[in-house]
Design an enzyme around this catalytic site. Structure first.
Site, PDB file in Angstrom:
ATOM      1  N   THR A 178     -34.136 -79.547  85.275  1.00  0.00           N
ATOM      2  CA  THR A 178     -33.488 -80.212  86.412  1.00  0.00           C
ATOM      3  C   THR A 178     -31.982 -80.037  86.343  1.00  0.00           C
ATOM      4  OG1 THR A 178     -35.184 -81.902  86.315  1.00  0.00           O
ATOM      5  CG2 THR A 178     -33.262 -82.428  87.643  1.00  0.00           C
ATOM      6  N   TYR A 233     -29.783 -83.029  76.555  1.00  0.00           N
ATOM      7  CA  TYR A 233     -29.084 -83.549  77.727  1.00  0.00           C
ATOM      8  C   TYR A 233     -27.616 -83.133  77.696  1.00  0.00           C
ATOM      9  CZ  TYR A 233     -27.269 -87.021  81.052  1.00  0.00           C
ATOM     10  OH  TYR A 233     -26.650 -87.633  82.097  1.00  0.00           O
ATOM     11  N   LEU A 286     -25.052 -85.327  92.176  1.00  0.00           N
ATOM     12  CA  LEU A 286     -25.381 -86.355  91.184  1.00  0.00           C
ATOM     13  C   LEU A 286     -26.815 -86.205  90.674  1.00  0.00           C
ATOM     14  CD1 LEU A 286     -23.974 -89.554  92.987  1.00  0.00           C
ATOM     15  CD2 LEU A 286     -22.810 -88.141  91.296  1.00  0.00           C
ATOM     16  N   ALA A 315     -21.347 -84.085  88.597  1.00  0.00           N
ATOM     17  CA  ALA A 315     -21.418 -85.236  87.688  1.00  0.00           C
ATOM     18  C   ALA A 315     -21.834 -84.764  86.311  1.00  0.00           C
ATOM     19  CB  ALA A 315     -22.428 -86.251  88.209  1.00  0.00           C
ATOM     20  N   PHE A 367     -28.785 -94.793  91.328  1.00  0.00           N
ATOM     21  CA  PHE A 367     -27.925 -95.957  91.081  1.00  0.00           C
ATOM     22  C   PHE A 367     -26.475 -95.678  91.518  1.00  0.00           C
ATOM     23  CE2 PHE A 367     -25.174 -97.400  87.389  1.00  0.00           C
ATOM     24  CZ  PHE A 367     -24.811 -98.587  87.977  1.00  0.00           C
ATOM     25  N   ILE A 368     -25.852 -94.654  90.946  1.00  0.00           N
ATOM     26  CA  ILE A 368     -24.457 -94.367  91.319  1.00  0.00           C
ATOM     27  C   ILE A 368     -24.412 -93.812  92.748  1.00  0.00           C
ATOM     28  CG2 ILE A 368     -22.396 -92.975  90.781  1.00  0.00           C
ATOM     29  CD1 ILE A 368     -23.188 -93.113  87.830  1.00  0.00           C
TER      30      ILE A 368
END
Ligand code: UDP
Length: 347
Positions: free
Chosen positions: A95, A149, A76, A117, A11-12
């Site tokens: 990840t 996260y 990102l 990011a 998306f970004i």
């Protein structure tokens, strides 16, 4: 300038790709399409200044080659979205930590500047509003999946800053707050695309918890402008910056706003957190950034209102049903509100 964007089909990432192409830069995208989509960059694929590889940042040989070919790297690629994080914690942790480690190491070998990011999640349960970059991070216990996260991204930040301090790798860290806009999918739990889609389809608008929790939603175009400014600022190196909007709204008010704006007949229904996510799920009651630091360094403030952004998102969902085509001569995507600036990017 040639820029490698990991997660460039996200998306970004896809919006950043457009912005870089629009100003005449070359873009290399590395994306495994795990949460990104080739649909996000389909309209750009024929542009000569865009190259893309559908592969993971875990492919060390390819990553090394692409870093070598680039002037700078925007990292990102990450596991994002609260639903994904709660459902796939192993993937989130691996990840986010391994991916960033590989990107930093590859960049160090070739001495290439890296943008990392990060996320407002790192502030966790802090109640010190608005959040400043140097504030303490207040995370929940390790048996609550959501915090993996924040912890993984905080470790990414530590590692990036360590590469700068110890190995002189130029890094810039951006903490993205809730970012919204066209192409964001509600599939991974993000609230605004979910509410807009629900309102357009006449489905119940699902407010989790009491709806009194609040967020500040930043238009992706403003977020991308912040990243571009930070990349161009030599004194931003080795620094962490909040990137977010200051207009705060409760989730309940957001549901009502979207329903009213879209003239929707959808009922608003309240779903307890343990049903929406998992038993014992902890949400943040507020999340508000201070943007004083980024404003001081690069003169950035978000300029697009929530109202205008909701219009763009609603338009996107409506157009999504129609086929998209790119008209190179007109530099316009037929069937979409998107438009490339008049540059040689589409030449
Ligand atoms: N939320 C909601 N309904 C949805 C999706 C999310 O009420 O369909 C709530 C969620 O519980 C949180 C807020 O909206 O309080 C923002 O959620 P999102 O996942 O977009 O971002 P977060 O701030 O949690 O990272």
């Amino acid at each position: 300038m040639r820029v490698l964007i990991t997660g460039g089909a996200g998306f970004i990432g896809s919006h950043l790709t457009e912005a870089l192409l629009s100003r005449g830069d070359e873009v290399l995208i590395l994306d495994d399409l795990s949460t990104g989509s080739s649909e996000n960059i389909r309209h750009l694929k024929n542009l000569p200044k865009l190259n893309y590889w559908i592969d993971s940042v875990m492919n060390k040989a390819l990553l090394a080659e692409l870093v070598d070919e680039s002037d700078l790297v925007v990292h990102l690629a990450a596991a994002v979205g609260v639903r994904l994080i709660v459902e796939s914690p192993v993937r989130t942790i691996e990840t986010n930590i391994k991916g960033t480690e590989l990107v930093l190491e590859a960049a160090r070998k070739k001495k290439k500047k890296v943008f990392i990011a990060s996320t407002s999640e790192v502030y966790g349960k802090s109640t010190h509003f608005p959040f400043h970059e140097e504030d303490d991070l207040v995370l929940g216990s390790t048996d609550k999946g959501r915090w993996s996260y924040a912890a993984s991204k905080a470790l990414d930040e530590f590692l990036a800053l360590a590469y700068w301090k110890e190995r002189k790798l130029p890094v810039v860290i951006g903490r993205f707050f809730n970012t919204i806009g066209p192409r964001q999918t509600g599939q991974y739990g993000m609230v605004v695309p979910n509410f807009v889609r629900q309102a357009l389809e006449g489905q119940p608008i699902t407010v989790f918890g009491t709806g009194k929790q609040s967020r500040c939603f930043c238009y992706v175009g403003d977020t991308v402008a912040a990243v571009l400014k930070l990349l161009d600022a030599p004194d931003a190196v080795g620094q962490v910056f909040n990137i977010g909007a200051s207009e705060e709204i409760s989730i309940e008010d957001l549901a009502n706003l979207i329903k009213a704006k879209l003239n929707s007949s959808s009922p608003i229904c309240y779903i307890p957190y343990d049903k929406a996510y998992e038993a014992g799920f902890e949400d943040m009651p507020r999340r508000v950034p201070s943007t004083a630091k980024i404003d001081r360094y690069v003169g950035w403030q978000p300029s697009t209102s929530l109202d205008a952004t909701i219009d763009l998102i609603a338009e996107y969902f409506k157009q999504k049903q129609k086929p998209l085509a790119y008209d190179a001569a007109a530099k316009t995507y037929i069937g979409s509100h998107q438009q490339l600036e008049d540059t040689d990017a589409a030449a």
